[in-house]
Design an enzyme around this catalytic site. Structure first.
Site, mmCIF file in Angstrom:
data_model
loop_
_atom_site.group_PDB
_atom_site.id
_atom_site.type_symbol
_atom_site.label_atom_id
_atom_site.label_comp_id
_atom_site.label_asym_id
_atom_site.label_seq_id
_atom_site.Cartn_x
_atom_site.Cartn_y
_atom_site.Cartn_z
ATOM 1 N N ASP A 1 0.819 -1.186 0.174
ATOM 2 C CA ASP A 1 0.049 -0.077 0.010
ATOM 3 C C ASP A 1 0.790 1.201 0.134
ATOM 4 O OD1 ASP A 1 -2.458 1.386 -0.191
ATOM 5 O OD2 ASP A 1 -2.717 1.277 2.206
ATOM 6 N N VAL A 2 1.778 1.277 -0.940
ATOM 7 C CA VAL A 2 2.717 2.423 -0.862
ATOM 8 C C VAL A 2 2.154 3.510 -1.720
ATOM 9 C CG1 VAL A 2 4.812 3.514 -1.844
ATOM 10 C CG2 VAL A 2 4.898 1.113 -0.997
#
Length: 196
Positions: free
Chosen positions: A87-88
């Site tokens: 979930d960058v």
């Protein structure tokens, strides 16, 4: 202190991490009845990169090189320890007023089993993050449209995909001239001006 949605996995991952480029977990408190956990996390006084972009606009290239270098270093550490973030995005990268950037929010992070390469999701996420911070909006959507799960699903599943070059690992990207040959002092000053 932060309550976790998936307390066991998140606490397990954060309690084992010791990198200058990943938010540090100082303490884990397990609730005796509900199975919830509270995490005491390191304070990064500059805030989230998406908040910084909201206040100051797009990032100058020198600051972005520093963000990319430090985020890549954090991801390289995580991948070497068989953790994939998944979930960058600008809302999951924290900055401090002394010019440090750290990967944060491990709500959907996983330990890798080694049967496939989920780390490419982190490379993709960081690439999109860099572009978003440089231009001011999420590039898979029209300018000004905020990404949501529904909007992103439609854009990714039904819109025509951009042509993608051959992918690189975070270790290869750390060696890229944009990151490796940056003037560290200039880059850190540019980032510090945004955060301070």
């Amino acid at each position: 202190m932060q309550n976790s949605g998936r307390p066991t996995a998140k606490a397990d991952i954060l309690s084992r991490i010791a990198s200058l480029f990943v938010v540090r977990c100082h303490a884990v408190r397990w609730a005796s009845t509900a199975g919830d956990v509270a995490l005491l996390l390191e304070l990064e006084d500059g805030g989230l990169l998406d908040s910084i972009m909201s206040r100051h606009g797009v990032f100058p290239e020198a600051a972005m090189a520093e963000v990319a270098a430090q985020a890549l270093s954090g991801l390289a550490y995580l991948h070497a320890h068989r953790v994939v973030h998944l979930d960058v995005k600008p809302a999951n990268l924290l900055a401090s007023t002394d010019g440090n950037v750290k990967v944060a929010d491990f709500g959907i992070a996983k330990r890798t089993a080694g049967h496939y390469d989920p780390c490419i999701a982190d490379v993709w996420g960081l690439g999109v993050t860099v572009l978003e911070l440089l231009v001011g909006w999420y590039l898979l959507l029209p300018a000004g449209q905020k990404p949501s799960w529904v909007v992103l699903m439609c854009a990714i599943c039904f819109d025509e995909l951009p042509a993608l070059p051959e992918r690189a690992s975070v270790v290869e990207l750390l060696a890229h001239p944009f990151v490796a040959k940056r003037d560290v002092a200039v880059s850190r000053r540019a980032l510090w001006r945004l955060v301070a």
